[in-house]
Design a protein around this motif. Structure first.
Motif, PDB file in Angstrom:
ATOM      1  N   UNK A 127       1.394   2.703  -7.585  1.00  0.00           N
ATOM      2  CA  UNK A 127       2.267   3.483  -6.610  1.00  0.00           C
ATOM      3  C   UNK A 127       1.846   3.508  -5.231  1.00  0.00           C
ATOM      4  N   UNK A 128       0.600   3.902  -5.086  1.00  0.00           N
ATOM      5  CA  UNK A 128      -0.305   4.045  -3.890  1.00  0.00           C
ATOM      6  C   UNK A 128      -0.316   2.758  -3.089  1.00  0.00           C
ATOM      7  N   UNK A 129      -0.821   1.593  -4.057  1.00  0.00           N
ATOM      8  CA  UNK A 129      -0.948   0.256  -3.472  1.00  0.00           C
ATOM      9  C   UNK A 129       0.260  -0.123  -3.055  1.00  0.00           C
ATOM     10  N   UNK A 130       1.505  -0.040  -3.779  1.00  0.00           N
ATOM     11  CA  UNK A 130       2.717  -0.471  -3.314  1.00  0.00           C
ATOM     12  C   UNK A 130       3.208   0.129  -2.179  1.00  0.00           C
ATOM     13  N   UNK A 131       2.863   1.296  -1.819  1.00  0.00           N
ATOM     14  CA  UNK A 131       3.290   1.908  -0.551  1.00  0.00           C
ATOM     15  C   UNK A 131       2.584   1.402   0.340  1.00  0.00           C
ATOM     16  N   UNK A 132       1.217   1.134   0.574  1.00  0.00           N
ATOM     17  CA  UNK A 132       0.389   0.442   1.458  1.00  0.00           C
ATOM     18  C   UNK A 132       0.714  -0.889   1.771  1.00  0.00           C
ATOM     19  N   UNK A 133       1.399  -1.623   0.810  1.00  0.00           N
ATOM     20  CA  UNK A 133       1.382  -3.056   0.944  1.00  0.00           C
ATOM     21  C   UNK A 133       2.880  -3.289   1.217  1.00  0.00           C
ATOM     22  N   UNK A 134       3.789  -2.395   1.133  1.00  0.00           N
ATOM     23  CA  UNK A 134       5.169  -2.507   1.497  1.00  0.00           C
ATOM     24  C   UNK A 134       5.530  -3.088   2.778  1.00  0.00           C
ATOM     25  N   UNK A 135       5.978  -4.205   2.760  1.00  0.00           N
ATOM     26  CA  UNK A 135       6.462  -4.903   3.908  1.00  0.00           C
ATOM     27  C   UNK A 135       7.575  -4.410   4.625  1.00  0.00           C
ATOM     28  N   UNK A 136       8.380  -3.676   4.029  1.00  0.00           N
ATOM     29  CA  UNK A 136       9.529  -3.110   4.688  1.00  0.00           C
ATOM     30  C   UNK A 136       9.115  -1.726   5.454  1.00  0.00           C
ATOM     31  N   UNK A 137       8.235  -1.225   4.883  1.00  0.00           N
ATOM     32  CA  UNK A 137       7.605  -0.067   5.781  1.00  0.00           C
ATOM     33  C   UNK A 137       6.571  -0.305   6.945  1.00  0.00           C
ATOM     34  N   UNK A 138       6.410  -1.626   7.169  1.00  0.00           N
ATOM     35  CA  UNK A 138       5.763  -1.838   8.462  1.00  0.00           C
ATOM     36  C   UNK A 138       6.435  -1.809   9.452  1.00  0.00           C
ATOM     37  N   UNK A 139       7.998  -1.684   9.333  1.00  0.00           N
ATOM     38  CA  UNK A 139       8.827  -1.676  10.244  1.00  0.00           C
ATOM     39  C   UNK A 139       8.820  -0.186  10.846  1.00  0.00           C
ATOM     40  N   UNK A 140       8.207   0.686  10.291  1.00  0.00           N
ATOM     41  CA  UNK A 140       8.339   2.073  10.771  1.00  0.00           C
ATOM     42  C   UNK A 140       7.321   2.239  11.897  1.00  0.00           C
ATOM     43  N   UNK A 141       6.062   1.943  11.888  1.00  0.00           N
ATOM     44  CA  UNK A 141       5.270   2.013  13.169  1.00  0.00           C
ATOM     45  C   UNK A 141       5.613   1.195  14.275  1.00  0.00           C
ATOM     46  N   UNK A 142       6.293   0.355  14.100  1.00  0.00           N
ATOM     47  CA  UNK A 142       6.783  -0.838  15.044  1.00  0.00           C
ATOM     48  C   UNK A 142       7.718  -0.281  15.825  1.00  0.00           C
ATOM     49  N   UNK A 143       8.949   0.288  14.983  1.00  0.00           N
ATOM     50  CA  UNK A 143      10.013   0.812  15.636  1.00  0.00           C
ATOM     51  C   UNK A 143       9.623   2.128  16.308  1.00  0.00           C
ATOM     52  N   UNK A 144       8.767   2.957  15.947  1.00  0.00           N
ATOM     53  CA  UNK A 144       8.172   4.333  16.472  1.00  0.00           C
ATOM     54  C   UNK A 144       7.628   3.839  17.687  1.00  0.00           C
ATOM     55  N   UNK A 145       6.657   2.923  17.699  1.00  0.00           N
ATOM     56  CA  UNK A 145       6.110   2.442  19.111  1.00  0.00           C
ATOM     57  C   UNK A 145       7.251   1.959  20.034  1.00  0.00           C
ATOM     58  N   UNK A 146       8.162   1.231  19.662  1.00  0.00           N
ATOM     59  CA  UNK A 146       9.116   0.755  20.566  1.00  0.00           C
ATOM     60  C   UNK A 146      10.047   2.029  21.280  1.00  0.00           C
ATOM     61  N   UNK A 147      10.153   2.886  20.259  1.00  0.00           N
ATOM     62  CA  UNK A 147      11.017   4.266  20.669  1.00  0.00           C
ATOM     63  C   UNK A 147      10.081   5.057  21.725  1.00  0.00           C
ATOM     64  N   UNK A 148       8.848   5.448  21.216  1.00  0.00           N
ATOM     65  CA  UNK A 148       7.949   6.198  22.189  1.00  0.00           C
ATOM     66  C   UNK A 148       7.726   5.501  23.264  1.00  0.00           C
ATOM     67  N   UNK A 149       7.446   4.081  23.312  1.00  0.00           N
ATOM     68  CA  UNK A 149       7.380   3.327  24.634  1.00  0.00           C
ATOM     69  C   UNK A 149       8.302   3.352  25.722  1.00  0.00           C
TER      70      UNK A 149
END
Length: 462
Positions: free
Chosen positions: A54-76
């Protein structure tokens, strides 16, 4: 021992009310219950052996990479003062109309939702910039604060929304589990892009309903004058331009970024994760274009992004521990039996789930509800034949409503923190009631006509 699963859920909610960190509460309370269950018997500890995967699946989930990117976009975009420019330009253009300021708040809130997607930042920014001006123009404190809170939560439903990204990932797993439970082995799944497309029509309908309400009420209460907004010296610098020119220069850059990000997803040119990378890069360029990019600014944005991303992933890890322990006590079978045996079939099960999610929205953030509650109930609902895109949009709208509902709505707390002391908390509570009613009306409409959420994805991807 199935009742222990319900006790576990109740204890987690109770501990969260005391203010303990969400991620540690989810994991810690669950492991304590697992230990007790292993000692007294009735707990299937074999479920915990799935934790490493489960933990490996979380950190290697390609979909969830969008979270920090969209957060960065919004904060910037927030730090580059896009909101200030939009509000000043829109108010200057619409200031001559009696309800112009209220309309400006809704329209700018919609654009910020489509560009930043961060509810707290939008509510705080709009509260600081537009609340004093709305009060000066004669709007009642209740109406002004209600409009700001409601438009600030549009980031929950209008893509690219962090809530939709997280819901899309959870619903994808739930859909595959539901398929397997019915003996169907299919690679088909629900994607974040499907939810983005499905949320467009309901999101725009909600904006239209907001606009109708603020125009009707604003005409009765607001004053029309030629003053733009009393914000600060830097924000009013654009007043030297013509209103149309100022609006054009303030609106076009973020609008182009929104079109590129959402357009690439809708057209199938990019996945949400790839589009998030484009959005983050575009936000950097936009900040540089507005001369708001510096090393110190970049450090602040990066720190905020890291903090929010770490919070999301820690909660997801804690929720995974909770989910496994909950299943070890037989809670999944208990929920399945309860929902399938309810009178009214699919309608009864869906109604109960929506009421529970709405109630939990008083005490839990949308992230906790998405990671804790949705994985439990979604497989059962999907196995009963509910469309996953429609379910995702219904849940997102429901969570958005809970953001506004007194006394624990998060948007109310955000605005209370920046509103002047002359604004009573009761004013904020009264102001959001009409907008809550509007959202409930839209929820009922979406329940009656699911095509509002499913038509566009089926048309584009059929």
């Amino acid at each position: 021992m199935e009742w222990m699963a319900l006790v576990l859920f109740a204890c987690v909610c109770g501990v969260l009310l005391f203010g303990y960190p969400v991620a540690l509460t989810l994991a810690g309370v669950s492991l304590i219950f697992a230990g007790i269950g292993a000692l007294v018997g009735g707990f299937d500890a074999s479920y915990l052996t799935a934790m490493p995967n489960r933990l490996f699946g979380i950190v290697s989930n390609e979909t969830l990479i969008a979270v920090p990117l969209f957060v960065f976009m919004g904060v910037m975009l927030e730090k580059s003062k896009v909101a200030e420019s939009l509000l000043v330009a829109m108010a200057a253009l619409l200031g001559k109309y009696r309800s112009g300021m209220a309309v400006s708040v809704v329209l700018v809130g919609m654009l910020l939702a489509a560009s930043t997607g961060i509810v707290g930042a939008t509510v705080v920014t709009m509260g600081l910039l537009s609340l004093p001006s709305m009060l000066n123009r004669g709007y009642s404190p209740a109406f002004a604060t209600g409009a700001i809170c409601a438009t600030g939560t549009l980031g929950q439903i209008i893509p690219p929304s962090i809530a939709l990204i997280l819901l899309g990932d959870v619903l994808s797993s739930a859909y595959q589990k539901a398929q397997l439970s019915m003996g169907i082995f299919s690679p088909d799944s629900v994607s974040v892009g499907d939810l983005f497309v499905g949320a467009l029509v309901p999101g725009l309908l909600l904006v239209v309903l907001y606009l109708i309400y603020v125009m009707v009420v604003g005409v009765k209460s607001g004053k029309s004058d030629d003053a733009a907004m009393n914000i600060d010296a830097t924000a009013t610098a654009s007043a030297t331009e013509e209103p149309e020119q100022s609006l054009f220069s303030a609106l076009v850059p973020p609008l182009l970024l929104i079109i590129v990000v959402l357009g690439s997803i809708l057209a199938g040119f990019a996945t949400p994760t790839e589009a998030a990378g484009v959005g983050a890069s575009g936000a950097l360029l936009l900040a540089a274009f507005k001369k708001q990019l510096s090393l110190a600014q970049l450090k602040v944005v990066t720190m905020d992004t890291t903090r929010m991303t770490a919070m999301v992933f820690m909660i997801l890890i804690g929720a995974s521990v909770f989910s496994l322990v909950f299943r070890g006590f037989g809670g999944e079978e208990l929920i399945h039996g309860f929902l399938t045996e309810l009178p009214g079939g699919v309608f009864g099960a869906m109604l109960v789930v929506m009421l529970v999610v709405f109630a939990l929205g008083f005490i839990l953030d949308f992230i906790e509800i998405t990671f804790v509650v949705v994985p439990i109930v979604a497989p059962v609902l999907l196995a009963m034949g509910i469309d996953p895109v429609w379910l995702g949009i219904m849940l997102a709208l429901n969570l958005q409503t809970s953001f506004l509902t007194p006394p624990f709505g998060f948007a109310l707390f955000y605005l209370r923190g920046v509103a002047p002391p002359t604004i009573l908390t009761s004013d904020i509570y009264r102001g959001v009631v009409p907008f809550i009613i509007i959202q409930i009306v839209l929820l009922i409409g979406l329940a009656i006509w699911p095509e509002l959420a499913t038509w566009l994805p089926e048309t584009l991807y059929s």
